[in-house]
Design a protein around this motif. Structure first.
Motif, PDB file in Angstrom:
ATOM      1  N   ARG A  36       0.831  -1.210   0.000  1.00 29.90           N
ATOM      2  CA  ARG A  36       0.000   0.000   0.000  1.00 29.90           C
ATOM      3  C   ARG A  36       0.859   1.250   0.000  1.00 29.90           C
ATOM      4  N   LEU A  37       1.973   1.204   0.690  1.00 28.30           N
ATOM      5  CA  LEU A  37       2.884   2.349   0.725  1.00 28.30           C
ATOM      6  C   LEU A  37       3.479   2.608  -0.656  1.00 28.30           C
ATOM      7  N   GLN A  38       3.837   1.521  -1.347  1.00 25.04           N
ATOM      8  CA  GLN A  38       4.369   1.662  -2.698  1.00 25.04           C
ATOM      9  C   GLN A  38       3.312   2.204  -3.652  1.00 25.04           C
ATOM     10  N   LEU A  39       2.080   1.740  -3.497  1.00 23.30           N
ATOM     11  CA  LEU A  39       0.992   2.211  -4.348  1.00 23.30           C
ATOM     12  C   LEU A  39       0.751   3.703  -4.137  1.00 23.30           C
ATOM     13  N   HIS A  40       0.788   4.141  -2.895  1.00 22.08           N
ATOM     14  CA  HIS A  40       0.645   5.571  -2.592  1.00 22.08           C
ATOM     15  C   HIS A  40       1.774   6.363  -3.240  1.00 22.08           C
ATOM     16  N   LEU A  41       2.982   5.841  -3.142  1.00 21.06           N
ATOM     17  CA  LEU A  41       4.145   6.503  -3.754  1.00 21.06           C
ATOM     18  C   LEU A  41       3.956   6.609  -5.264  1.00 21.06           C
ATOM     19  N   ARG A  42       3.514   5.541  -5.902  1.00 19.08           N
ATOM     20  CA  ARG A  42       3.301   5.543  -7.349  1.00 19.08           C
ATOM     21  C   ARG A  42       2.246   6.579  -7.746  1.00 19.08           C
ATOM     22  N   GLU A  43       1.131   6.577  -7.026  1.00 20.30           N
ATOM     23  CA  GLU A  43       0.034   7.495  -7.355  1.00 20.30           C
ATOM     24  C   GLU A  43       0.462   8.955  -7.234  1.00 20.30           C
ATOM     25  N   GLN A  44       1.200   9.267  -6.190  1.00 19.18           N
ATOM     26  CA  GLN A  44       1.603  10.653  -5.969  1.00 19.18           C
ATOM     27  C   GLN A  44       2.736  11.071  -6.898  1.00 19.18           C
TER      28      GLN A  44
ATOM     29  N   SER B 160       3.084  10.087  -9.933  1.00 19.86           N
ATOM     30  CA  SER B 160       2.484  10.307 -11.251  1.00 19.86           C
ATOM     31  C   SER B 160       1.847  11.691 -11.376  1.00 19.86           C
ATOM     32  N   LYS B 161       1.626  12.356 -10.246  1.00 22.37           N
ATOM     33  CA  LYS B 161       1.027  13.691 -10.258  1.00 22.37           C
ATOM     34  C   LYS B 161       2.074  14.801 -10.370  1.00 22.37           C
ATOM     35  N   ILE B 162       3.344  14.441 -10.187  1.00 26.83           N
ATOM     36  CA  ILE B 162       4.406  15.443 -10.265  1.00 26.83           C
ATOM     37  C   ILE B 162       4.800  15.652 -11.721  1.00 26.83           C
ATOM     38  N   GLN B 163       4.821  16.901 -12.124  1.00 25.42           N
ATOM     39  CA  GLN B 163       5.137  17.233 -13.517  1.00 25.42           C
ATOM     40  C   GLN B 163       6.521  16.731 -13.903  1.00 25.42           C
ATOM     41  N   ASP B 164       6.632  16.174 -15.083  1.00 20.00           N
ATOM     42  CA  ASP B 164       7.877  15.688 -15.689  1.00 20.00           C
ATOM     43  C   ASP B 164       8.343  14.328 -15.165  1.00 20.00           C
ATOM     44  N   VAL B 165       7.678  13.764 -14.174  1.00 19.03           N
ATOM     45  CA  VAL B 165       8.085  12.460 -13.657  1.00 19.03           C
ATOM     46  C   VAL B 165       7.514  11.337 -14.529  1.00 19.03           C
TER      47      VAL B 165
ATOM     48  N   ILE C 151      10.331  -1.388  -4.390  1.00 18.52           N
ATOM     49  CA  ILE C 151      11.172  -0.604  -5.291  1.00 18.52           C
ATOM     50  C   ILE C 151      10.315   0.260  -6.208  1.00 18.52           C
ATOM     51  N   MET C 152      10.710   1.519  -6.370  1.00 16.30           N
ATOM     52  CA  MET C 152      10.034   2.426  -7.296  1.00 16.30           C
ATOM     53  C   MET C 152      11.095   3.214  -8.051  1.00 16.30           C
ATOM     54  N   ASN C 153      11.163   2.967  -9.354  1.00 13.45           N
ATOM     55  CA  ASN C 153      12.126   3.644 -10.215  1.00 13.45           C
ATOM     56  C   ASN C 153      11.381   4.623 -11.117  1.00 13.45           C
ATOM     57  N   PHE C 154      11.899   5.814 -11.246  1.00 10.84           N
ATOM     58  CA  PHE C 154      11.260   6.818 -12.098  1.00 10.84           C
ATOM     59  C   PHE C 154      12.328   7.728 -12.689  1.00 10.84           C
ATOM     60  N   SER C 155      11.968   8.370 -13.779  1.00  7.96           N
ATOM     61  CA  SER C 155      12.885   9.299 -14.439  1.00  7.96           C
ATOM     62  C   SER C 155      12.299  10.702 -14.443  1.00  7.96           C
ATOM     63  N   VAL C 156      13.195  11.665 -14.449  1.00  8.38           N
ATOM     64  CA  VAL C 156      12.799  13.066 -14.593  1.00  8.38           C
ATOM     65  C   VAL C 156      13.594  13.623 -15.769  1.00  8.38           C
TER      66      VAL C 156
END
Length: 379
Positions: A265-273, A275-280, A292-297
């Protein structure tokens, strides 16, 4: 401090530290010594093996204590290759393995072995069809990770094990360093012949680990000497490390059962939020491991963002700690087919059961602020 780099290493559990200290202080005899004091140390070593074996569902004689993931992976891969090279010199692995697997395979290539590196899809997962096609008469080993340390993708280990079972002359090794304590993995009767575990990824101590070696599996040892650990790993046993490893394994398994859903659930919250940040742009597939949560900016320099967050006491990473100081591009994301804008701007958040929603929200606010500041400076 908000620590979100748990795939690199975890904070040691205090009770694990205490067990290490107690054994070091009280049972410092050499387990190979024939006197009574040495016998007490040997009994404690057997007890640690029994505990570890019970937790992961194997027998005591199949547990070999190591110094961690790198040694375990090298022992498995090189040990099989050197022992069974007269039967064949072909090895199968993937393009997204940990450096300790990839470089072990590269080293064997210099000795005349041939390695097939299976491609992955955009989620970082191999195709079982590709695996089946890659198996040859001279294939002696398949080596795959359970959970990718950089993007959290989960390989189809059960299906791969089924393929291995159809070819009884080859061996199947699984790097389970990132999976243990996060995703269950059955070993007994599974078709897995070797499996690697590391202590410092599960709130244990650096320099501790386990290599599961299925009964009947023969390896050429990397370390020759006094034939400790059934001849697989000579050298005076790190008794305190073994006891602490068994304890860390027990504790993380208990937390997985009790807190696994909470971590997801913590990872899901991280993913959802995120996705709301511009350019992420999120790189971790939805069907990933829960930590694990990998993302690019795109357009930013990840090391700059990491230092900006670090100044606020928030610690994340770019990629595997074993390769984070090398060139900027993520080899894993490149193998997944992502373009240069994402492969060179990737960041990794890796959670533990100790992290809270409040910490994640604080990180998200700091990340959003750091990205905007970076963009303003670059304009």
């Amino acid at each position: 401090m908000i620590y979100l780099d748990n795939s690199a290493t975890t904070k040691p559990e205090p009770s694990v530290m205490r067990s290490f200290e107690q054994v070091t202080t009280k049972y410092y005899a050499n387990p190979s010594s024939i006197h009574q004091f040495g016998g007490e140390a040997e009994q404690l070593l057997h007890k640690a093996k029994q505990q570890a074996a019970e937790i992961i569902g194997v027998t005591e004689s199949e547990i070999v204590f190591t110094s961690g993931g790198t040694e375990g992976n090298n022992t498995a891969i090189k040990g099989i290759a050197l022992e069974h090279q007269n039967r064949g010199k072909h090895i199968i692995t993937s393009e997204v393995e940990h450096p300790s697997v990839e470089e072990a395979c590269r080293g064997l290539e210099r000795l005349g072995f041939e390695v097939t590196y299976l491609p992955v899809n955009q989620n970082g997962v191999i195709s079982i069809t590709d695996l089946k096609k890659a198996v040859r008469d001279d294939t002696i080993l398949i080596s795959l990770m359970h959970v990718n340390n950089e993007i959290g993708s989960v390989q189809p280990i059960q299906e791969a094990a089924a393929v291995a079972k159809q070819h009884p002359k080859l061996f199947f090794h699984v790097d389970n360093v990132q999976g243990v304590g996060k995703l269950p993995l059955k070993l007994r009767g599974s078709g897995i012949d070797l499996c690697t575990f590391s202590g410092h990824k599960i709130h244990g101590l650096k320099g501790t680990g386990i290599l599961y070696i299925k009964q009947g599996t023969t390896l050429f040892p990397l370390l020759h000497g006094g034939s400790q650990e059934y001849g697989h790993r000579s050298g005076t046993e790190n008794l305190a490390g073994a006891v602490s490893m068994a304890k860390a394994l027990r504790l993380i398994t208990e937390r997985e059962k009790k807190e696994g859903d909470q971590l997801r659930r913590l990872q899901l919250h991280l993913r959802e939020q995120l996705s709301k940040i511009q350019d992420v742009k999120i790189n971790t597939p939805e069907s990933s491991a829960p930590h694990i949560m990998n993302f690019s900016v795109p357009g930013t320099k990840p090391e700059v963002l990491i230092h900006m967050l670090g100044e606020e006491g928030i610690y994340i990473s770019t990629k595997s700690a074993c390769s984070s100081k090398q060139k900027d591009e993520s080899k894993i994301l490149s193998a997944c087919g992502w373009g240069n804008d994402r492969t060179t701007s990737a960041l990794r958040v890796s959670l533990s059961y100790d992290n809270t929603r409040e910490e994640i929200d604080t990180f998200l606010s700091a990340l959003d602020r750091s990205i905007r500041q970076f963009k303003e400076v670059m304009e």
